[in-house]
Design a protein around this motif. Structure first.
Motif, PDB file in Angstrom:
ATOM      1  N   TYR A 196       0.832  -1.199   0.000  1.00 45.58           N
ATOM      2  CA  TYR A 196       0.000   0.000   0.000  1.00 45.58           C
ATOM      3  C   TYR A 196       0.871   1.255   0.000  1.00 45.58           C
ATOM      4  N   GLN A 197       0.222   2.392  -0.103  1.00 45.79           N
ATOM      5  CA  GLN A 197       0.915   3.657  -0.315  1.00 45.79           C
ATOM      6  C   GLN A 197       1.833   4.058   0.843  1.00 45.79           C
ATOM      7  N   GLU A 245      -0.077   0.678   4.807  1.00 40.65           N
ATOM      8  CA  GLU A 245       0.511   2.001   4.648  1.00 40.65           C
ATOM      9  C   GLU A 245       1.634   2.286   5.649  1.00 40.65           C
ATOM     10  N   ALA A 291      -0.526  -1.200   9.109  1.00 40.29           N
ATOM     11  CA  ALA A 291       0.117   0.096   8.911  1.00 40.29           C
ATOM     12  C   ALA A 291       1.169   0.406   9.974  1.00 40.29           C
TER      13      ALA A 291
END
Length: 261
Positions: free
Chosen positions: A60-61, A91, A116
């Motif tokens: 993911y980003q 993330e 994350a």
């Protein structure tokens, strides 16, 4: 350039990306990176260093993958990060390459669910089928066994080993080794029970669960010394859980940080 690579992404010509790799906007991929079929790299990810990523991963980003280790003694030696297949990496994760204090490789297995803000420091080894919840931080040289679950906001001290099929509760302060099959939580951290929910989900037979419960009682509830408990665990062989007994004894033999009890 492949149609799967966004025009704003910067991919070094020397990088080796399989044809089905997808790279999102503004991602940056360095010259020594190799990425396998079906992997997706999200927007603004930076993948650098000597990093190998397998098949069908989803990054993911805003993750930073393969940066140099945060080790003041690191002299710029070329070390590696190796990631297996079918991992989910959410993330803002940060995974560093290894150092020559161990084998020069930080290694992540396959089928892991990594949430994350997870940090994997140099020379970490994560097995397969693990869950690392939000903000888990693994210091240098930490080893995590297959199927382990580490709760959110937990920190694991350098050189600690976390055994297979463990469950570490929310905000765990993990400064000693965590034995396989156990659930631990609290401050200070302590063994609470066998991770029966996890074992049942993974199809452990009644016989295997019974032997693991006996190991739990001998090691953590009997009041015996660790050496005495290990001898008693040896005596459980032949009751249908020899593989799990060996897993426990091998883990205890390799433990160097002391054991959460």
């Amino acid at each position: 350039m492949s149609n799967n690579i966004h025009p704003t992404a910067i991919v070094d010509p020397k990088a080796q990306l399989a044809g089905s790799v997808t790279v999102g906007p503004y991602a940056v991929i360095g010259p020594e990176v190799r990425i396998g079929e079906g992997t997706t790299v999200g927007p603004h990810c930076v993948i650098e260093g000597r990093t190998t990523i397998g098949r069908d991963n989803k990054l993911y980003q805003f993750s930073s993958i393969g940066a140099m280790p945060q080790d003041m003694s690191h002299g710029g030696e070329v070390t590696e990060l190796v990631i297996g297949d079918r991992n989910t990496i959410r993330e803002f994760c940060t995974f560093n390459t290894g150092t020559f204090k161990e084998q020069g490789v930080t290694r992540v297995g396959s089928d892991n669910w990594i949430m994350a803000y997870v940090h994997l420091a140099h020379d970490v080894r994560v097995g397969s089928h693990t869950v690392l919840a939000n903000n888990v931080t693994l210091a240098g040289h930490v080893h995590v066994g297959d199927w382990a679950v580490i709760g959110g906001l937990s920190g694991v001290h350098q050189f600690v080993h976390v055994g297979a099929h463990t469950m570490i509760g929310f905000q765990g302060h993990v400064a000693q080794d965590v034995a396989p099959f156990m659930t631990v939580d609290g401050n200070p951290l302590a063994v609470r029970a066998v991770n029966l929910t996890g074992l049942k989900r993974r199809g452990f037979s009644d016989e295997r669960q019974r032997v693991i419960r006996q190991m739990h009682k001998l090691i953590f509830r009997s009041g015996a010394t660790l050496d005495q408990a290990k001898a008693e665990v040896e005596g459980l062989r032949g009751q249908g859980g020899d593989e799990d007994i060996q897993t426990m004894l091998d883990f205890l033999a390799a433990s160097t940080r002391g054991l959460v009890r």
